[in-house]
Write a protein that holds these residues in place. Structure first.
Motif, PDB file in Angstrom:
ATOM      1  N   LYS A  91     -25.601  -4.688  18.962  1.00 39.23           N
ATOM      2  CA  LYS A  91     -25.191  -3.445  19.216  1.00 39.23           C
ATOM      3  C   LYS A  91     -24.499  -3.751  20.826  1.00 39.23           C
ATOM      4  O   LYS A  91     -23.829  -2.751  21.184  1.00 39.23           O
ATOM      5  N   SER A  92     -24.852  -4.939  21.226  1.00 38.50           N
ATOM      6  CA  SER A  92     -24.157  -4.889  22.538  1.00 38.50           C
ATOM      7  C   SER A  92     -22.746  -5.116  22.642  1.00 38.50           C
ATOM      8  O   SER A  92     -21.953  -4.679  23.553  1.00 38.50           O
ATOM      9  N   TYR A 124     -30.868   0.636  21.571  1.00 39.59           N
ATOM     10  CA  TYR A 124     -30.729  -0.579  22.367  1.00 39.59           C
ATOM     11  C   TYR A 124     -31.696  -1.194  23.195  1.00 39.59           C
ATOM     12  O   TYR A 124     -32.288   0.020  23.970  1.00 39.59           O
TER      13      TYR A 124
END
Length: 248
Positions: A91-92, A124
């Motif tokens: 997700k980063s 996140y």
């Protein structure tokens, strides 16, 4: 010498508040736990410097089609070229890499472990390498094309990966699952960079045109297209280290 470097990234993280002691490993849909080595992280501010360097120095960020044309259709690669690749769909990458790539109008490849993608977006957190959902991943298609990194075989026991230990039929069936999802076909990255000679033969039989290792190096016409080099952009790299890597 005509050719290109392939750059390999995993997690692009904020330097502020980073604490490896708090890190608990990957968070993926598949029932599998592993820990991403610290050196495979990249700080967002360094990533921004790296992309700015490529932009300011006239680098082309290649598409897979350009690489296939180079190896199979006798078309040259632009003189200063890199292929940008991101493994595991964390997700980063959506939060930190995608906006920077978009800003510079760069192109990139995401090697997708299909069985790791969540059905719904997860929160996140810096404590985990959190995988994206399918919708999150596909929302980046203005920048990214998506390639095969297996469905459920991005796993390992000890020093061996599932690719090295599973039977051919299981591997080909798994590849088919991921292949049905990804947008760019017949392109593969070896999980953990681990493989055996038979894997290359099976990929060739599968119709694979390009397969990427984790071995450093510059890719030329003489490089086996099923054993292409990738340079990991490591956490400890300064911008000078990055520039030096591109000169080798």
């Amino acid at each position: 010498m005509n050719g290109f470097h392939t750059l390999m990234y995993h997690e692009i993280i904020d330097r502020e508040g980073y604490d490896r002691q708090q890190y608990k490993g990957i968070k993926v849909k598949q029932d599998y736990h592993d820990v991403l080595p610290e050196e495979l992280f990249c700080f967002k501010d360094e990533f921004e410097k790296q992309m700015a360097y490529l932009y300011e120095n006239g680098y082309t960020t290649l598409t897979i089609k350009q690489v296939i044309d180079f190896y199979y259709n006798d078309k040259p690669i632009p003189e200063k070229s890199v292929l940008l690749t991101f493994d595991d769909a964390y997700k980063s990458v959506l939060l930190n890499a995608y906006p920077i790539l978009k800003k510079y109008n760069f192109h990139a490849v995401s090697f997708v472990v299909l069985g790791w993608l969540f059905d719904k977006a997860q929160e996140y957190t810096k404590d985990y390498s959190v995988c994206m959902s399918k919708d999150e991943l596909l929302s980046m298609d203005g920048v990214f094309e998506y390639c095969n990194n297996t469905n459920l075989l991005h796993t390992r026991k000890g020093m061996e990966s599932a690719l090295q230990t599973e039977d051919k039929d299981i591997i080909l069936e798994d590849l088919n699952r991921c292949e049905a999802f990804v947008t760019t076909k017949k392109v593969f990255a070896y999980p953990f960079g681990l493989y055996k000679k038979e894997n290359i033969d099976w990929l060739r039989e599968f119709g694979t045109l390009l397969a990427f290792t984790s071995f450093d190096g510059f890719n030329t016409k003489e490089t086996n297209p099923l054993e292409l080099h990738r340079n990991a952009c490591l956490l400890q790299y300064s911008i000078d280290d990055f520039i030096k890597m591109l000169e080798v």
